[in-house]
Write a protein that holds these residues in place. Structure first.
Motif, mmCIF file in Angstrom:
data_model
loop_
_atom_site.group_PDB
_atom_site.id
_atom_site.type_symbol
_atom_site.label_atom_id
_atom_site.label_comp_id
_atom_site.label_asym_id
_atom_site.label_seq_id
_atom_site.Cartn_x
_atom_site.Cartn_y
_atom_site.Cartn_z
ATOM 1 N N UNK A 166 0.852 -1.179 0.000
ATOM 2 C CA UNK A 166 0.000 0.000 0.000
ATOM 3 C C UNK A 166 0.889 1.229 0.000
ATOM 4 N N UNK A 167 0.566 2.174 -0.850
ATOM 5 C CA UNK A 167 1.372 3.392 -0.924
ATOM 6 C C UNK A 167 0.879 4.406 0.108
ATOM 7 N N UNK A 168 1.805 5.260 0.581
ATOM 8 C CA UNK A 168 1.390 6.192 1.641
ATOM 9 C C UNK A 168 0.305 7.155 1.192
ATOM 10 N N UNK A 169 0.189 7.375 -0.127
ATOM 11 C CA UNK A 169 -0.839 8.339 -0.538
ATOM 12 C C UNK A 169 -2.259 7.825 -0.282
ATOM 13 N N UNK A 170 -2.421 6.542 0.063
ATOM 14 C CA UNK A 170 -3.726 6.063 0.547
ATOM 15 C C UNK A 170 -4.230 6.951 1.685
ATOM 16 N N UNK A 171 -3.311 7.337 2.570
ATOM 17 C CA UNK A 171 -3.694 8.133 3.751
ATOM 18 C C UNK A 171 -4.164 9.512 3.337
ATOM 19 N N UNK A 172 -3.464 10.077 2.380
ATOM 20 C CA UNK A 172 -3.775 11.437 1.952
ATOM 21 C C UNK A 172 -5.087 11.444 1.163
ATOM 22 N N UNK A 173 -5.220 10.481 0.264
ATOM 23 C CA UNK A 173 -6.376 10.496 -0.652
ATOM 24 C C UNK A 173 -7.551 9.669 -0.160
ATOM 25 N N UNK A 174 -7.348 8.950 0.928
ATOM 26 C CA UNK A 174 -8.422 8.153 1.525
ATOM 27 C C UNK A 174 -9.003 7.119 0.571
ATOM 28 N N UNK A 175 -8.192 6.587 -0.322
ATOM 29 C CA UNK A 175 -8.588 5.419 -1.113
ATOM 30 C C UNK A 175 -7.350 4.561 -1.257
ATOM 31 N N UNK A 176 -7.551 3.253 -1.480
ATOM 32 C CA UNK A 176 -6.422 2.321 -1.502
ATOM 33 C C UNK A 176 -5.560 2.595 -2.722
ATOM 34 N N UNK A 177 -4.294 2.917 -2.521
ATOM 35 C CA UNK A 177 -3.387 3.162 -3.632
ATOM 36 C C UNK A 177 -2.224 2.183 -3.547
ATOM 37 N N UNK A 178 -2.009 1.489 -4.658
ATOM 38 C CA UNK A 178 -0.985 0.450 -4.687
ATOM 39 C C UNK A 178 0.410 1.061 -4.636
ATOM 40 N N UNK A 179 1.289 0.417 -3.891
ATOM 41 C CA UNK A 179 2.712 0.736 -3.930
ATOM 42 C C UNK A 179 3.292 0.092 -5.180
ATOM 43 N N UNK A 180 4.463 0.539 -5.621
ATOM 44 C CA UNK A 180 5.060 -0.103 -6.798
ATOM 45 C C UNK A 180 5.372 -1.573 -6.507
ATOM 46 N N UNK A 181 5.746 -1.871 -5.260
ATOM 47 C CA UNK A 181 6.104 -3.254 -4.935
ATOM 48 C C UNK A 181 5.361 -3.696 -3.672
ATOM 49 N N UNK A 182 5.261 -5.000 -3.494
ATOM 50 C CA UNK A 182 4.695 -5.521 -2.240
ATOM 51 C C UNK A 182 5.607 -5.136 -1.084
#
Ligand SMILES: CC(C)=CCC[C@@H](C)[C@H]1CC[C@@]2(C)C3=C(CC[C@]12C)[C@@]1(C)CC[C@H](O)C(C)(C)[C@@H]1CC3
Length: 615
Positions: A515-531
């Motif tokens: 999970x990419x940290x921008x999930x927190x900012x945008x309040x939707x699940x955002x994939x990280x480039x890698x697991x």
């Protein structure tokens, strides 16, 4: 240190400069956090810091940082918190800083907007800054400061009309805009402070703020709650008590508690460490993995047990009506920090119960002290059934309209958090199982209301939003444990089934979660480039707590974790793990060490016996 003429030891200069050099973005600037894009706030303050550390105007690091800063519009676009520092250094004029009146602290505490109702992290920052603003505390101009003044604006210093820049914040820095209501209030307050307020009232308010500041210092052994208010307090000590005062000396003695020397150089932590939090989880991971019978681990658990014992807060503060009751609770870091935190208390309690009641460690912490802990937790529950971080919620969310910070959202009051609520709920469940005679009915009621809060916070997609780490995997890992503690799992709860469906949909082809940290900012699940091993550990543990019937997804996740383990036993650092205030990321470098072990251990305890039975 520059303002109070505290010499910076040469090794600190070298290591701090090295940290900033290693962490600079490609454009020469720095962001609000380790992975963030450049902002005026960070770039401006670090620029000034490098110059004050003695790095020359013409050196590459400084030249690139200056180009970045000026490219972002220069220091007039600095948010309020940064402007305060520049003004203290005489690099910006106080008339360009929105007011932080000391008078606030004289108001009666029943007022709905009284500072005692604010989130403690916010309250403790506006306490010393109100003193600095109201008394226009400014370091005397010297040659270096006179040079730096000319370097941070797009025009000569004398041409800047500071009064016009009170509300200016660069677009790179504006996470939220200050409300129209507040801008209106600011102009009234500024008029009051600048023209109407009698001197005797200023003196009275100064005295009150001084008392409150000294109380904070006394109660935290001069650490203060966090490095932000600590640094402001130290400057206030100079202006209130003088350069040779005992108070300033004690502040100087307590600077190093925040500094951290790592492979990239020296930086400041967000707190004076993560001691209690990491210890409690490391204990739980070892216990979960069944490692307590290993003699080396057992010896280390004994030391952890001692630390848990000496870190418990043993009394309530009698001199501070604004502080939450803390007797029996645990702080995030050390006892001298002294601030109780709901989930740190809960994790500390769980760790002690495991050691003393389940593994036969001696009763260092008596049952009476465990009961004090539960009493303190019960007193922290909010009307919505949830738990906040440091205190019960004391004010209305409408207070966010009065938030003067451009860089932080939702910081004015305490809120209930899914993670904190679950931690408390699971700790209460474990306590009741071992000590059923203490306030059983209150505990039952608190648990029922807590799980109600967690259920109400589930999103339509089945996940929960995480406030303190990244992000949906973290909160969902907690939330399913709340249901588990009430006997609800995959087979019996619709909420838990929806949580599992969410997690399974996010599992990647390599078996991991990222999970990419921008999930927190945008309040939707955002994939990280890698697991990420940390997200993967949370996700598989969530599935196990949920009692998800098919072990296959869990096994695939654990395989990824096991494959990434190094021959030395460790896991390497991946993306940043934590967050606060939705926008500011913060590292928890030990998460990759104990949550991985906890996940592997949980599996070996829950599934391996079944597999072995199947032959
Ligand atoms: C306002 C500013 C910029 C102050 C300095 C940073 C603090 C506010 C941050 C740094 C670490 C921080 C994120 C922390 C927390 C609150 C805010 C802190 C103290 C808490 C205690 C909140 C509850 C959380 O569940 C948890 C225990 C994980 C964290 C720990 C660190």
């Amino acid at each position: 240190m520059y303002i109070t003429k505290t010499p910076v030891p040469a090794p600190w200069r070298i290591e701090m400069t090295r940290y900033l050099a290693r962490r600079a973005n490609a454009d020469g600037g720095w962001g609000l956090h380790l992975e963030g894009r450049s902002t005026v706030f960070a770039t401006g303050l670090y620029y000034v810091m490098l110059r004050l550390l003695g790095v020359g105007k013409g050196e590459g690091l400084v030249v690139r940082a200056r180009e970045c800063l000026l490219g972002l519009g220069g220091a007039t676009g600095m948010p309020q918190w940064g402007k305060i520092w520049l003004a203290c250094l005489g690099l910006y004029k106080w008339e360009g800083v929105n007011c932080v009146p000391v008078d606030l602290w004289l108001l009666p505490s029943w007022l709905p907007f009284h500072p005692s109702r604010w989130w403690v992290q916010c309250r403790v920052v506006y306490l010393p800054t109100s003193y600095l603003w109201s008394n226009r505390c400014t370091a005397p101009l010297d040659d270096l400061l006179a040079e730096v003044r000319e370097e941070i604006y797009t025009t000569p210093y004398s041409a800047v009309d500071f009064g016009r820049h009170r509300h200016t914040a660069a677009p790179s820095d504006t996470i939220r805009s200050v409300s129209g209501l507040l801008i209106f209030l600011f102009s009234i307050l500024a008029f009051w402070c600048n023209y109407l307020r009698p001197q005797w009232l200023l003196r009275l308010a100064n005295r009150r703020v001084g008392e409150l500041m000294r109380r904070e210092e006394r109660n935290t052994d001069y650490n203060c709650l966090a490095p932000v208010n600590k640094a402001f307090h130290m400057v206030c000590a100079l202006y209130e008590d003088g350069p040779d005062s005992e108070r300033l000396r004690r502040h100087r003695d307590r600077l190093a508690v925040y500094l951290w020397l790592g492979p990239d150089g020296m930086t400041s932590g967000g707190t004076n460490g993560v001691q209690l939090w990491d210890t409690a989880f490391a204990v739980q991971a070892a216990v979960e993995a069944g490692l307590a019978s290993d003699p080396t681990v057992r010896a280390s658990l004994a030391k952890a047990h001692h630390f848990l014992d000496i870190t418990q807060l043993r009394d309530d503060l009698t001199d501070d009506p604004f502080r939450q009751g803390r007797k029996g609770g645990w702080p995030f870091s050390t006892r001298s920090n002294g601030y109780v935190v709901s989930d740190c208390t809960a994790e500390g309690l769980k760790a002690v119960l495991m050691l003393q009641k389940e593994l036969g460690f001696p009763a260092l912490v008596s049952d009476a002290r465990l009961a004090d802990c539960v009493d303190t937790l019960l007193a922290m529950q909010n009307a919505d059934g949830g738990f906040g971080s440091y205190e019960q919620t004391r004010g209305s969310p409408l207070l966010e309209y009065l938030n003067p910070a451009e860089v932080f959202n939702d910081v004015m009051i305490e809120y209930s958090y899914v993670e904190c609520t679950t931690a408390v709920l699971t700790a209460l469940a474990r306590f009741r199982a071992h000590i059923p005679g203490h306030r059983a009915r209150d505990i039952e009621g608190a648990m029922r209301r807590a799980v109600g809060f967690v259920a109400a916070r589930q999103r339509p997609d089945g996940a929960w939003y995480g406030s303190w780490a990244i992000c949906f995997t973290y909160a969902t890992f907690f939330a399913v444990q709340a249901f588990e503690a009430r006997g609800l799992q995959y087979g019996s709860s619709d909420e838990v089934r929806r949580a599992c469906a969410f997690l399974l949909a996010k599992q990647r082809d390599d078996g991991g979660w990222g999970e990419h940290y921008s999930s927190c900012v945008e309040k939707r699940y955002i994939e990280h480039e890698t697991s990420q091993v940390v997200n993967t550990a949370w996700a598989v543990m969530a599935l196990m707590h949920a009692g998800y019937p098919d072990p296959e997804p869990v096994e695939r996740g654990l395989k990824l974790i096991a494959d990434r383990q190094q021959p030395s036993g460790e896991w390497l650092q991946e993306g940043v793990e934590g967050v606060f205030n939705r926008t500011c990321m913060i590292g928890y470098p030990n998460y990759k060490l104990y949550f991985t072990v906890m996940a592997l251990g949980m599996y070996s305890r829950m599934y391996l016996p079944k597999i072995q039975n199947r032959g």
